[in-house]
Design an enzyme around this catalytic site. Structure first.
Site, PDB file in Angstrom:
ATOM      1  CB  THR A 238      -2.604  -3.369  -0.281  1.00  0.00           C
ATOM      2  OG1 THR A 238      -3.944  -3.181  -0.731  1.00  0.00           O
ATOM      3  CG2 THR A 238      -1.827  -4.197  -1.299  1.00  0.00           C
ATOM      4  CG  ASP A 239      -7.823  -2.271   3.985  1.00  0.00           C
ATOM      5  OD1 ASP A 239      -7.937  -1.078   3.665  1.00  0.00           O
ATOM      6  OD2 ASP A 239      -8.398  -2.770   4.983  1.00  0.00           O
TER       7      ASP A 239
ATOM      8  CG  PHE B   2      31.062  24.884 -15.986  1.00  0.00           C
ATOM      9  CD1 PHE B   2      31.523  23.735 -15.356  1.00  0.00           C
ATOM     10  CD2 PHE B   2      30.533  24.768 -17.257  1.00  0.00           C
ATOM     11  CE1 PHE B   2      31.453  22.497 -15.973  1.00  0.00           C
ATOM     12  CE2 PHE B   2      30.459  23.534 -17.885  1.00  0.00           C
ATOM     13  CZ  PHE B   2      30.922  22.397 -17.239  1.00  0.00           C
TER      14      PHE B   2
ATOM     15  CD  GLN C 208      29.948  17.642 -12.691  1.00  0.00           C
ATOM     16  OE1 GLN C 208      29.967  18.833 -12.384  1.00  0.00           O
ATOM     17  NE2 GLN C 208      29.719  17.222 -13.928  1.00  0.00           N
TER      18      GLN C 208
ATOM     19  CG  HIS D  70      21.074  25.291 -16.364  1.00  0.00           C
ATOM     20  ND1 HIS D  70      22.411  25.064 -16.113  1.00  0.00           N
ATOM     21  CD2 HIS D  70      20.588  24.120 -16.842  1.00  0.00           C
ATOM     22  CE1 HIS D  70      22.711  23.824 -16.445  1.00  0.00           C
ATOM     23  NE2 HIS D  70      21.624  23.225 -16.878  1.00  0.00           N
TER      24      HIS D  70
ATOM     25  NE  ARG E  48      28.613  27.434 -12.329  1.00  0.00           N
ATOM     26  CZ  ARG E  48      28.330  26.190 -12.709  1.00  0.00           C
ATOM     27  NH1 ARG E  48      27.631  25.976 -13.807  1.00  0.00           N
ATOM     28  NH2 ARG E  48      28.737  25.151 -11.995  1.00  0.00           N
TER      29      ARG E  48
ATOM     30  CE  LYS F 202      -4.139  -0.013   0.711  1.00  0.00           C
ATOM     31  NZ  LYS F 202      -5.251  -0.204  -0.244  1.00  0.00           N
TER      32      LYS F 202
ATOM     33  CG  ASN G 114      23.625  23.170 -12.911  1.00  0.00           C
ATOM     34  OD1 ASN G 114      23.222  24.193 -12.378  1.00  0.00           O
ATOM     35  ND2 ASN G 114      24.872  22.988 -13.290  1.00  0.00           N
TER      36      ASN G 114
END
Length: 305
Positions: A61-62, A162, A226, A254, A179, A15, A252
Site C-alpha cells: 500500500t505504501d 407535498f 423524488q 427538513h 414549503r 492505500k 431531505n
C-alpha cells in the site's frame, strides 16, 4: 460438532485518503489541484496473502501511495478522472497479476484571494460549495469512469409542495402546498465506455453538469423531492451525450415551521426549525434509454456518505 468450512470472498486492498496537492508553477500565476486519493487493487493472486500471509505478490500500500504522489508530477492532474485513469492503467500494466481495482478521488476547490483589488497570483481560499468526486473502475477487462459531486447543499424557500400522500393512524404530517425544500445532493454519473475512449473534457463537463442540476432544482415547481431528482437526472443526460446514467442520493433537510403562538406571534412560513435528523433519504437512478447496464462499474462505490 459439525465441521465448518469457510472461503475467502470478494476483496481488495490499497492505500486510502492520500492527500495529494499539486501546485503548477509554470508561470507567476500558480494553479492548485487538491485531491484526496484512494487506490485499491483486486486479483486472485492476492488470495495467498489473506489465507497464508504470503506477500510475494502484494503491491505494498505504501507503493500505491508513492505512485499517487509521483504521478501528480509525472502525469499531472489535468482532471481527477484522467489522473485516476493513468493510475489504474499503470497498476494493471506494471503488475500483470493485478486484475483490476478501484481508484477514487475527492477534489477540494480553491479560489483566488482578491488582494489589492485583483485576484492574487498565489494565494487561495477554500471554496465550500461542494466536493467533486471521481472514480475509475477496472473490472473484467473493462474500464469505467464515474464522475460526481457530494455535499451540494441547496434550498428553495418556495416552489415546493407535498400533498396527496396516504394517511393512517400513525400519520401526523400536515400537507403543504408551499414549503421549504432543502437537500444535500450526492450525484454520480457513469460515462459511456465509447465516450471515455474518445476523450472528454472532464473539467468542462463537470461544471456544466453542476450548472444543469442547479438550474433544474431552482426552476422545477416540485411536488416531491423524488420528482426533482428525476428532473435533474433527465436534464443532465439530455445535456451531455457522454453520460449513460446518473445516480442520486438526496437526504431531505427538513425545515419545520416553528410555533410562535405561545408568544402571541403569527408565523406565516417565515421562521423555521432546521432539523438535522431523522431525515428522509431519497435515492434514485436515471438511465439513458438504450445504454447497456454496467453493474460492475459501481462495485464498492458508495451511493451516499
Amino acid at each position: 460438532m459439525t465441521d465448518v468450512t469457510v472461503s475467502l470472498g470478494a476483496n481488495k486492498y490499497g492505500k486510502a485518503e492520500n492527500r495529494v496537492v499539486r501546485i503548477y508553477r509554470d508561470t507567476p500565476r500558480h494553479e492548485i489541484v487538491d485531491l484526496n486519493v484512494t487506490s485499491q487493487l483486486r486479483g486472485q493472486a492476492f488470495s495467498d496473502s489473506f489465507l497464508t500471509g504470503d506477500n510475494s505478490l502484494i503491491v505494498a500500500t505504501d507503493t500505491q501511495k508513492n505512485t499517487a504522489f509521483a504521478f501528480a508530477k509525472e502525469v499531472g492532474i489535468p482532471s481527477p478522472e484522467e489522473y485516476l485513469l493513468a493510475l489504474g492503467n499503470h497498476f494493471v500494466s506494471e503488475f500483470d497479476w493485478v486484475e483490476g481495482g478501484l481508484w477514487q478521488a475527492e477534489q477540494y476547490e480553491w479560489e483566488r484571494i482578491t488582494a489589492g483589488g485583483r485576484p492574487h497570483d498565489h494565494s487561495f481560499v477554500r471554496r465550500g460549495q461542494a466536493t467533486r468526486l471521481a472514480a475509475v473502475q477496472k473490472a473484467d477487462g473493462a474500464t469505467h469512469v464515474i464522475g460526481g459531486i457530494r455535499d451540494l447543499t441547496v434550498l428553495k424557500s418556495s416552489g415546493s409542495a407535498f400533498t396527496g400522500f396516504p394517511r393512517d393512524r400513525y400519520t401526523t404530517l400536515v400537507e403543504t402546498d408551499d414549503r421549504i425544500m432543502a437537500t444535500s445532493v450526492t450525484g454520480r454519473w457513469r460515462f459511456l465506455p465509447e465516450a471515455v475512449t474518445a476523450g472528454i473534457d472532464y473539467n468542462a463537463l463537470y461544471a456544466e453538469v453542476v450548472d444543469v442540476m442547479l438550474d433544474v432544482f431552482a426552476s422545477v415547481h416540485s411536488l416531491a423531492l423524488q420528482q426533482t431528482l428525476f428532473a435533474m437526472g433527465k436534464a443532465v443526460i439530455e445535456a451531455r451525450p457522454e453520460i449513460a446514467e446518473v445516480r442520486f442520493a438526496m437526504p431531505n433537510k427538513h425545515h419545520f415551521v416553528y410555533d410562535l403562538s405561545p408568544f402571541g406571534l403569527d408565523n406565516p412560513n417565515e421562521v423555521f426549525y432546521a432539523a438535522d435528523r431523522p431525515y428522509g433519504l431519497i435515492e434514485g437512478t436515471v438511465t439513458r434509454d438504450g445504454a447497456a447496464p454496467s453493474p460492475e462499474a459501481w462495485l464498492d462505490i458508495p451511493a451516499f456518505v
